[in-house]
Design a protein around this motif. Structure first.
Motif, mmCIF file in Angstrom:
data_model
loop_
_atom_site.group_PDB
_atom_site.id
_atom_site.type_symbol
_atom_site.label_atom_id
_atom_site.label_comp_id
_atom_site.label_asym_id
_atom_site.label_seq_id
_atom_site.Cartn_x
_atom_site.Cartn_y
_atom_site.Cartn_z
ATOM 1 N N SER A 191 0.827 -1.208 0.000
ATOM 2 C CA SER A 191 0.000 0.000 0.000
ATOM 3 C C SER A 191 0.856 1.251 0.000
ATOM 4 C CB SER A 191 -0.925 0.001 1.221
ATOM 5 O OG SER A 191 -1.807 -1.097 1.183
ATOM 6 N N PHE A 192 1.882 1.257 0.835
ATOM 7 C CA PHE A 192 2.781 2.403 0.850
ATOM 8 C C PHE A 192 3.462 2.579 -0.508
ATOM 9 C CE2 PHE A 192 2.984 2.116 5.630
ATOM 10 C CZ PHE A 192 2.403 3.348 5.831
ATOM 11 N N MET A 193 3.886 1.458 -1.093
ATOM 12 C CA MET A 193 4.554 1.539 -2.387
ATOM 13 C C MET A 193 3.591 2.033 -3.466
ATOM 14 S SD MET A 193 6.786 -1.370 -4.311
ATOM 15 C CE MET A 193 5.421 -2.514 -4.395
ATOM 16 N N ALA A 194 2.347 1.500 -3.474
ATOM 17 C CA ALA A 194 1.365 1.949 -4.452
ATOM 18 C C ALA A 194 1.017 3.420 -4.238
ATOM 19 C CB ALA A 194 0.102 1.095 -4.344
ATOM 20 N N GLY A 195 0.844 3.824 -2.979
ATOM 21 C CA GLY A 195 0.563 5.226 -2.685
ATOM 22 C C GLY A 195 1.675 6.135 -3.148
ATOM 23 N N TYR A 196 2.910 5.692 -2.935
ATOM 24 C CA TYR A 196 4.058 6.503 -3.366
ATOM 25 C C TYR A 196 4.107 6.617 -4.883
ATOM 26 C CZ TYR A 196 8.872 7.947 -4.188
ATOM 27 O OH TYR A 196 9.995 8.612 -4.629
ATOM 28 N N ILE A 197 3.815 5.516 -5.579
ATOM 29 C CA ILE A 197 3.814 5.541 -7.052
ATOM 30 C C ILE A 197 2.733 6.491 -7.565
ATOM 31 C CG2 ILE A 197 3.355 4.154 -9.105
ATOM 32 C CD1 ILE A 197 4.660 1.805 -7.646
ATOM 33 N N LEU A 198 1.514 6.402 -6.986
ATOM 34 C CA LEU A 198 0.431 7.283 -7.424
ATOM 35 C C LEU A 198 0.737 8.740 -7.096
ATOM 36 C CD1 LEU A 198 -2.651 5.133 -6.331
ATOM 37 C CD2 LEU A 198 -1.837 5.536 -8.665
ATOM 38 N N TRP A 199 1.261 8.989 -5.929
ATOM 39 C CA TRP A 199 1.624 10.356 -5.554
ATOM 40 C C TRP A 199 2.697 10.908 -6.481
ATOM 41 C CZ3 TRP A 199 6.404 12.154 -3.721
ATOM 42 C CH2 TRP A 199 6.409 13.482 -3.264
ATOM 43 N N SER A 200 3.695 10.082 -6.801
ATOM 44 C CA SER A 200 4.760 10.526 -7.708
ATOM 45 C C SER A 200 4.193 10.820 -9.091
ATOM 46 C CB SER A 200 5.847 9.444 -7.803
ATOM 47 O OG SER A 200 6.409 9.194 -6.545
ATOM 48 N N ARG B 296 -8.294 5.634 -13.882
ATOM 49 C CA ARG B 296 -7.965 4.336 -14.483
ATOM 50 C C ARG B 296 -6.652 3.783 -13.930
ATOM 51 N NH1 ARG B 296 -10.214 6.694 -19.265
ATOM 52 N NH2 ARG B 296 -8.138 7.328 -19.994
ATOM 53 N N VAL B 297 -5.697 4.707 -13.752
ATOM 54 C CA VAL B 297 -4.408 4.283 -13.170
ATOM 55 C C VAL B 297 -4.619 3.766 -11.748
ATOM 56 C CG1 VAL B 297 -2.141 5.080 -12.381
ATOM 57 C CG2 VAL B 297 -3.026 5.822 -14.606
ATOM 58 N N ILE B 298 -5.449 4.483 -10.970
ATOM 59 C CA ILE B 298 -5.707 4.058 -9.580
ATOM 60 C C ILE B 298 -6.345 2.668 -9.565
ATOM 61 C CG2 ILE B 298 -7.131 4.507 -7.551
ATOM 62 C CD1 ILE B 298 -6.673 7.476 -7.994
ATOM 63 N N TRP B 299 -7.353 2.450 -10.419
ATOM 64 C CA TRP B 299 -7.994 1.135 -10.445
ATOM 65 C C TRP B 299 -7.029 0.053 -10.908
ATOM 66 C CZ3 TRP B 299 -11.968 0.075 -7.755
ATOM 67 C CH2 TRP B 299 -12.939 1.036 -7.488
ATOM 68 N N SER B 300 -6.154 0.403 -11.847
ATOM 69 C CA SER B 300 -5.143 -0.570 -12.288
ATOM 70 C C SER B 300 -4.189 -0.916 -11.156
ATOM 71 C CB SER B 300 -4.363 -0.012 -13.483
ATOM 72 O OG SER B 300 -5.210 0.243 -14.575
ATOM 73 N N VAL B 301 -3.762 0.121 -10.426
ATOM 74 C CA VAL B 301 -2.849 -0.116 -9.300
ATOM 75 C C VAL B 301 -3.542 -0.911 -8.208
ATOM 76 C CG1 VAL B 301 -1.555 1.014 -7.451
ATOM 77 C CG2 VAL B 301 -1.411 1.894 -9.782
ATOM 78 N N LEU B 302 -4.821 -0.564 -7.926
ATOM 79 C CA LEU B 302 -5.556 -1.310 -6.898
ATOM 80 C C LEU B 302 -5.746 -2.768 -7.297
ATOM 81 C CD1 LEU B 302 -8.306 1.258 -5.792
ATOM 82 C CD2 LEU B 302 -6.271 0.537 -4.525
ATOM 83 N N GLY B 303 -6.027 -2.985 -8.592
ATOM 84 C CA GLY B 303 -6.147 -4.369 -9.059
ATOM 85 C C GLY B 303 -4.850 -5.134 -8.903
ATOM 86 N N LEU C 295 -2.493 -4.351 -6.841
ATOM 87 C CA LEU C 295 -2.255 -4.471 -5.399
ATOM 88 C C LEU C 295 -3.037 -5.648 -4.819
ATOM 89 C CD1 LEU C 295 -1.000 -3.243 -2.833
ATOM 90 C CD2 LEU C 295 -3.014 -1.798 -2.651
ATOM 91 N N THR C 296 -4.291 -5.781 -5.233
ATOM 92 C CA THR C 296 -5.103 -6.905 -4.751
ATOM 93 C C THR C 296 -4.502 -8.235 -5.178
ATOM 94 O OG1 THR C 296 -7.085 -5.520 -4.911
ATOM 95 C CG2 THR C 296 -7.418 -7.901 -4.772
ATOM 96 N N LEU C 297 -4.048 -8.301 -6.427
ATOM 97 C CA LEU C 297 -3.432 -9.530 -6.917
ATOM 98 C C LEU C 297 -2.163 -9.857 -6.140
ATOM 99 C CD1 LEU C 297 -3.411 -11.821 -8.992
ATOM 100 C CD2 LEU C 297 -2.144 -10.303 -10.532
ATOM 101 N N VAL C 298 -1.364 -8.809 -5.884
ATOM 102 C CA VAL C 298 -0.118 -9.019 -5.121
ATOM 103 C C VAL C 298 -0.434 -9.507 -3.715
ATOM 104 C CG1 VAL C 298 1.836 -7.826 -4.058
ATOM 105 C CG2 VAL C 298 1.286 -7.402 -6.446
ATOM 106 N N ILE C 299 -1.462 -8.896 -3.089
ATOM 107 C CA ILE C 299 -1.820 -9.302 -1.720
ATOM 108 C C ILE C 299 -2.321 -10.743 -1.702
ATOM 109 C CG2 ILE C 299 -3.465 -8.893 0.142
ATOM 110 C CD1 ILE C 299 -3.209 -5.920 -0.378
ATOM 111 N N LEU C 300 -3.097 -11.131 -2.726
ATOM 112 C CA LEU C 300 -3.578 -12.518 -2.791
ATOM 113 C C LEU C 300 -2.415 -13.493 -2.952
ATOM 114 C CD1 LEU C 300 -6.785 -12.161 -5.010
ATOM 115 C CD2 LEU C 300 -6.671 -12.676 -2.567
ATOM 116 N N LEU C 301 -1.483 -13.138 -3.853
ATOM 117 C CA LEU C 301 -0.306 -14.005 -4.030
ATOM 118 C C LEU C 301 0.511 -14.072 -2.746
ATOM 119 C CD1 LEU C 301 0.841 -12.958 -7.634
ATOM 120 C CD2 LEU C 301 -0.227 -15.113 -6.951
ATOM 121 N N CYS C 302 0.681 -12.901 -2.115
ATOM 122 C CA CYS C 302 1.441 -12.876 -0.851
ATOM 123 C C CYS C 302 0.709 -13.645 0.246
ATOM 124 C CB CYS C 302 1.688 -11.437 -0.406
ATOM 125 S SG CYS C 302 2.873 -10.544 -1.439
#
Length: 473
Positions: A29-38, A173-180, A182-189
């Protein structure tokens, strides 16, 4: 066994899994937030820089038209550069009156331009920029307002804005892509974390069940943990503890059996003697004296056995207080030899002493008991007309005392067990002692932070080596 085959996951599995998932979720989440903020910051800075470049270039052309009061040229300039639907360009005079606009249809409805963000600052010769709502709409727009000056004279204000609606749609669209993602990464993790948590909790649960099994008194079993980490070491320690507990349990049972035997023998002798006296043996003076001597000897033997057992118990429990004082090693060895000299003369054994005068710190009476027990053992196993050699010297920070006899020696199977309680290497001598002398010696030496070891060559005698720390000055 059921406790080894069945694994019940308790809260440790859930806690590990929750911890891994929480760390993963926080990290991603922190990494995704940082990417979106950047991404957002980069876009806004880029568009802001574009606006500033455009308005800087337009300001010169607008200044030329304002100096000449050429309103038609201003209209052409505004219509040309404000033609895109996403761009709105306006030019005002010094009193914030609208001179030209790329969206005149809407701008006719505005009565007070001072309320429009950036106009007041620009009239005060300060550039203003940022994000604000549209003049008569709720859409977010990026704007810049700057003064138009020539030779230090304020000619007017130029305000340019661009809509952020398209960017916001793209950013959504970028946010939804990142959230998707992120969800996939969390499921794999989550899957990986579940496997990792299980790999850690399974051996821990196995070791817990093993410890419970040990607590119920089932010693000697072996724990199998195939982990190349600290859990392997912990399992090895548990296995060693299991083996040690099994050994201690065996020693306890053997100790109880030996104590029972050692106590039963003299008591039986006293009982038989008393019954003989009751049967009339007391009427024969010579036989009566011999029976009373037997009773006295057996009582002394019982008293010594109980005394040794109490000493051994206190030493093993660590409750025996040692009287710390400085004493001479040479003097202590001389006391030992003097005390045992009548006995050695009786069995025809001589002693040769070669001890360096060293100062030791400890309880001299307890250490005298050590040397007496070891020398007594050497006398017991010495051949007639043989010698016992006692040597003492300094080795590093220790005083080393060796007592060597010329007896038959100790066999290899017996050597590791000679310091055990009630253990004897000579069955023919069973009953001549309590079997606690060397065990007591070992505990006393260890209480002084020293060591006692034995070595032997069968047929050439045995050597006992006692190491004690020297007095530090």
């Amino acid at each position: 066994m059921d406790w080894l085959r069945r694994i019940h996951f308790n809260s440790i599995y859930a806690r590990l899994l929750a911890t891994y998932l929480l760390l993963t979720a926080l990290g991603t989440s922190f990494m995704a937030g940082y990417i979106l903020w950047s991404f957002h910051t980069y876009f806004m800075r880029t568009r802001q820089a574009d606006l500033e470049n455009w308005t800087t270039a337009l300001s010169e052309s607008a200044a030329d038209a304002l100096e000449k009061q050429d309103i038609q040229k201003l209209e052409e300039l505004v219509q040309r550069y404000g033609a895109p639907q996403t761009v709105t360009l306006r030019i005002f005079d010094q009193q914030a009156c609208l001179l030209a606009s790329s969206d005149s249809r809407i701008d006719k409805q505005v009565r007070d331009w001072y309320k429009v963000p950036g106009i007041r600052e620009a009239l005060e010769n300060h550039q203003a920029q940022g994000i604000a709502k549209g003049v008569l709409s709720n859409e977010d727009r990026l704007y810049i307002a700057k003064s138009i000056s020539r030779r230090g004279q304020l000619l007017g204000v130029l305000r340019m804005s661009i809509t952020l609606e398209q960017y916001q749609r793209q950013f959504a669209r970028v946010i939804w892509s990142v959230l998707g993602a992120l969800t996939l990464v969390i499921l794999l993790c989550a899957l990986i974390s579940a496997r990792l948590a299980r790999s850690l909790s399974k051996p821990i649960e196995t070791m817990r069940n093993f410890a419970i099994h040990l607590g119920k008194g089932h010693f000697g079993d072996k724990l199998l943990i195939n982990q190349n980490n600290e859990l392997d070491q912990l399992a090895a320690e548990l296995n060693r503890m299991s083996i040690r507990l099994a050994s201690l349990e065996q020693e306890r049972r053997s100790f109880l059996a030996n104590v029972s035997h050692e106590l039963r023998t003299p008591i039986s002798n006293v009982q038989v003697t008393v019954e003989a006296l009751k049967s009339g043996a007391y009427e024969e003076p010579e036989l009566c004296d011999r029976f009373f001597q037997t009773i006295e000897n057996e009582i002394k033997r019982l008293s010594q056995l109980i005394h040794d057992l109490l000493d051994l118990g206190r030493l093993e429990a660590g409750v025996t207080q040692l009287k710390q004082q400085t004493f001479s090693l040479c003097g202590l060895i001389n006391r030992t030899v003097s005390a045992m000299e009548p006995r050695m003369q009786t069995v025809g054994v001589s002693v040769q002493v070669n001890v360096v005068n060293l100062s030791l710190q400890g309880d001299p009476e307890r250490l005298l008991q050590v040397f007496l027990n070891v020398l007594d053992n050497a006398i017991k196993h010495s051949l007639p007309n043989s010698q016992i050699f006692i040597s003492g010297y300094k080795e590093g920070k220790q005083a080393v005392v060796k007592i060597q006899d010329q007896g038959l020696g100790i066999s290899e199977p017996d050597l590791p067990r000679i310091f055990e309680q009630f253990y004897t290497t000579d069955p023919s001598r069973k009953g001549s002692g309590s079997g606690l002398g060397l065990a007591l010696a070992k505990r006393i030496v260890e209480a002084h932070h020293g060591s006692i070891t034995a070595s032997s060559v069968v047929g050439q005698g045995a050597t006992f080596t006692i190491c004690l720390p020297l007095t530090t000055k």
